[in-house]
Scaffold this motif. Structure first.
Motif, mmCIF file in Angstrom:
data_model
loop_
_atom_site.group_PDB
_atom_site.id
_atom_site.type_symbol
_atom_site.label_atom_id
_atom_site.label_comp_id
_atom_site.label_asym_id
_atom_site.label_seq_id
_atom_site.Cartn_x
_atom_site.Cartn_y
_atom_site.Cartn_z
ATOM 1 N N ARG A 140 -7.304 -4.292 3.483
ATOM 2 C CA ARG A 140 -8.192 -5.368 2.951
ATOM 3 C C ARG A 140 -8.246 -5.582 1.569
ATOM 4 N N HIS A 141 -8.047 -4.796 0.471
ATOM 5 C CA HIS A 141 -8.148 -4.945 -0.639
ATOM 6 C C HIS A 141 -7.043 -4.888 -1.459
ATOM 7 N N ARG A 142 -6.008 -3.500 -1.104
ATOM 8 C CA ARG A 142 -4.870 -3.307 -2.113
ATOM 9 C C ARG A 142 -3.915 -3.902 -1.497
ATOM 10 N N LEU A 143 -3.711 -5.157 -2.131
ATOM 11 C CA LEU A 143 -2.664 -6.248 -1.687
ATOM 12 C C LEU A 143 -1.414 -6.225 -2.932
ATOM 13 N N THR A 144 -0.441 -6.693 -2.256
ATOM 14 C CA THR A 144 0.628 -7.149 -3.103
ATOM 15 C C THR A 144 0.429 -8.366 -3.874
ATOM 16 N N ALA A 145 1.012 -8.953 -4.841
ATOM 17 C CA ALA A 145 1.134 -10.161 -5.471
ATOM 18 C C ALA A 145 1.124 -11.233 -4.484
ATOM 19 N N ASN A 146 1.641 -11.269 -3.491
ATOM 20 C CA ASN A 146 1.762 -12.444 -2.483
ATOM 21 C C ASN A 146 0.870 -12.208 -1.234
ATOM 22 N N GLY A 147 0.260 -11.252 -1.330
ATOM 23 C CA GLY A 147 -1.105 -11.104 -0.687
ATOM 24 C C GLY A 147 -0.923 -10.446 0.530
ATOM 25 N N THR A 148 0.138 -9.398 0.694
ATOM 26 C CA THR A 148 0.242 -8.838 1.956
ATOM 27 C C THR A 148 -0.047 -7.481 1.340
ATOM 28 N N GLY A 149 -0.375 -6.458 2.517
ATOM 29 C CA GLY A 149 -0.956 -5.269 2.444
ATOM 30 C C GLY A 149 -0.030 -4.278 1.844
ATOM 31 N N SER A 150 -0.544 -3.200 1.317
ATOM 32 C CA SER A 150 0.760 -2.372 0.516
ATOM 33 C C SER A 150 0.827 -0.996 1.253
ATOM 34 N N TYR A 151 -0.409 -0.761 2.388
ATOM 35 C CA TYR A 151 -0.387 0.575 2.985
ATOM 36 C C TYR A 151 0.859 1.338 3.340
ATOM 37 N N ARG A 152 1.761 0.612 4.175
ATOM 38 C CA ARG A 152 2.931 1.198 4.488
ATOM 39 C C ARG A 152 3.805 1.519 3.418
ATOM 40 N N ARG A 153 3.900 0.972 2.377
ATOM 41 C CA ARG A 153 4.677 1.299 1.328
ATOM 42 C C ARG A 153 3.952 2.521 0.582
ATOM 43 N N VAL A 154 2.731 2.626 0.361
ATOM 44 C CA VAL A 154 1.878 3.626 -0.096
ATOM 45 C C VAL A 154 2.426 4.954 0.741
ATOM 46 N N VAL A 155 2.584 4.915 2.171
ATOM 47 C CA VAL A 155 2.455 5.958 2.859
ATOM 48 C C VAL A 155 4.045 6.527 2.621
ATOM 49 N N ALA A 156 4.750 5.508 2.514
ATOM 50 C CA ALA A 156 6.263 6.005 2.398
ATOM 51 C C ALA A 156 6.301 6.743 0.945
ATOM 52 N N GLY A 157 5.761 6.392 -0.192
ATOM 53 C CA GLY A 157 5.566 7.110 -1.270
ATOM 54 C C GLY A 157 5.026 8.392 -1.171
ATOM 55 N N LEU A 158 3.735 8.350 -0.258
ATOM 56 C CA LEU A 158 3.120 9.846 -0.242
ATOM 57 C C LEU A 158 4.012 10.659 0.592
ATOM 58 N N GLU A 159 4.875 10.357 1.703
ATOM 59 C CA GLU A 159 5.662 11.031 2.476
ATOM 60 C C GLU A 159 6.666 11.739 1.336
ATOM 61 N N GLN A 160 7.163 10.958 0.460
ATOM 62 C CA GLN A 160 8.080 11.714 -0.457
ATOM 63 C C GLN A 160 7.394 12.915 -1.083
ATOM 64 N N LEU A 161 6.196 12.718 -1.645
ATOM 65 C CA LEU A 161 5.361 13.479 -2.244
ATOM 66 C C LEU A 161 5.003 14.746 -1.528
ATOM 67 N N MET A 162 4.815 14.527 0.014
ATOM 68 C CA MET A 162 4.530 15.814 0.829
ATOM 69 C C MET A 162 5.585 16.576 1.358
ATOM 70 N N LYS A 163 6.852 16.249 0.656
ATOM 71 C CA LYS A 163 7.872 17.083 0.913
ATOM 72 C C LYS A 163 7.685 18.573 0.496
#
Ligand code: SF4
Length: 423
Positions: free
Chosen positions: A167-190
């Protein structure tokens, strides 16, 4: 330059504390608390366009005049100034937080240089705890290997589940960033990086279900979760604020009850742990609540020494000081009214707060949330009702349980507060 509490030629902002008399405070026996936390704005831009961002979307637009990245020469000067402060105040440990914008945009070499220059400047007798706050999108094995090498802790911003986050954390073109953040988090969780994970940071949105929000974050196994109230002031109140009710207090209470009644401690929630600590007489370790002196200095990308950047939510130039690392020391910053006001406890509060039963736990709330253009920061928090309701609920709950459980319960509940680290 010698410390001169009267050195400022002009007030730093409208209303209190622009004319706070630091010289009189010193004569009265007050002494400044040295800075122990340095927020280094290594990059001034972001790869997201979050709707509530205090950096880019609120009153202060000074980021437009900042260089994109802190230069190597500025990093070296910042490191030397921090080392000078460490030495003049006899400090043995400090925290360096690499921040932005989005700090990963600075690139690995800048991040490495910032941490190594600082550690080298302070010398082997001083511990520099290094961490960064990221939106998580650029987290990859190359960055994480660097953080492991430098022993840097990583905190990621995530606003609950996909719907709430996007709802708030958007890319510059207005799409959501959740899936990309989760991909980053999955790296961190290794397993090889997991020890670097310091926690998740989440901004409250009343439209999200609080318990579902909390539980959606638990699946990443964060050691800590920080819930932040959206920034607002009396002139620009937060969304959904209601002078007759306490919607944010009620929202947080639902999470508190879910967290506190869990059969085992699933994570730390800094706001709750700090309130519990203070309910048993210990000092706060967060600026969100309590009366402990604020000991954080910010260095902007161009080397300017500033106050905490959440103040950007108040008015244009609210974080600004006349100081710059190229000519001024951090000791001098401690003598400014704006910094001194954050270190004088009750004396900085409004009459309403001073007469409040919960003042020693609440402390008037987060400083930017007290702002009103006509009077500055000498006001209760715009979240006053919410804080009163939340703190009353937590204190009543834990004290009742301690009384019921007797000595053993007291020890266990106090331990919960003590175990809360610096997420
Ligand atoms: S609850 Fe309200 S009046 Fe009491 S200390 Fe907090 S902001 Fe001030």
């Amino acid at each position: 330059m010698a410390l001169d509490p009267g050195a400022e030629a002009a007030p730093e902002g409208p209303g209190w504390p622009a004319w706070l008399d630091v010289r009189a405070l010193l004569e009265d026996g007050w002494r400044p608390t040295p800075f122990r936390e340095f927020v280094i704005k290594i990059h001034s831009r972001c790869n997201l366009a979050c709707t509530y961002c205090y950096m880019y979307e609120m009153a202060d637009q000074s980021w437009r005049n900042q260089p994109r990245r802190m230069s190597a020469a500025t990093i070296d000067t910042v490191a030397a100034r921090i080392a000078e402060h460490v030495e003049s105040n006899g400090l043995s440990r400090i925290e360096a937080i690499l921040h932005g914008g989005e700090p990963l945009l600075a690139g690995r070499e800048s991040l490495r240089h910032a941490v190594t220059a600082l550690r080298s400047a302070v010398g082997p007798g001083v511990t520099v705890g290094a961490s960064l706050q990221t939106n998580g999108i650029l987290l990859n094995p190359e960055f994480l290997d660097l953080f492991a090498e430098l022993e840097m802790r990583v905190s990621v911003s995530l606003d609950g589940d996909e719907e709430g986050h996007d709802r708030h954390r958007l890319t510059a073109n207005g799409t959501g960033s959740y899936r990309r953040v989760v991909a980053g988090l999955e790296q961190l969780m290794k397993p090889r990086y997991r020890h670097l994970f310091s926690g998740l940071l989440s901004t409250v949105d009343l439209r999200n279900d609080p318990v579902a929000t909390y539980e959606s974050m638990l699946k990443f196994g964060p050691p800590a979760v920080d819930f932040l109230l959206p920034h607002g002031t009396w002139d620009s109140p937060p969304p959904g604020a209601d002078e007759a009710a306490a919607p944010y207090g009620d929202w947080l209470i639902q999470i508190f009850d879910r967290w506190y009644r869990a059969p085992f401690r699933e994570t730390r929630i800094r706001l709750f742990n700090e309130i519990i600590r203070m309910a048993f007489g210990r000092p706060s370790r967060t600026e969100a609540v309590g009366l402990s002196p604020a000991a954080t200095a910010v260095v902007e990308t161009n080397g300017a020494i500033e106050q905490v950047d959440t103040l950007k939510a108040a008015y244009e130039g609210a974080t600004r000081t006349p100081l710059h690392v190229s000519r001024d020391s951090f000791d001098e910053a401690l003598m400014l009214p704006s910094f001194a006001a954050r270190q004088i406890g009750l004396r900085a509060l409004s009459e309403q707060c001073k007469s409040c039963d919960l003042v020693r736990i609440c402390g008037g709330g987060l400083y930017p949330h007290r702002y009103r253009a006509s009077s500055g920061f000498a006001n209760p928090s715009v979240y006053c009702r919410d804080l009163f309701r939340l703190i009353s609920h937590i204190v009543t709950t834990v004290r009742r349980d301690v009384a019921a459980l007797g000595k053993e319960g007291r020890r266990r509940t106090e331990d919960d507060g003590r175990k809360e680290g610096t997420a």
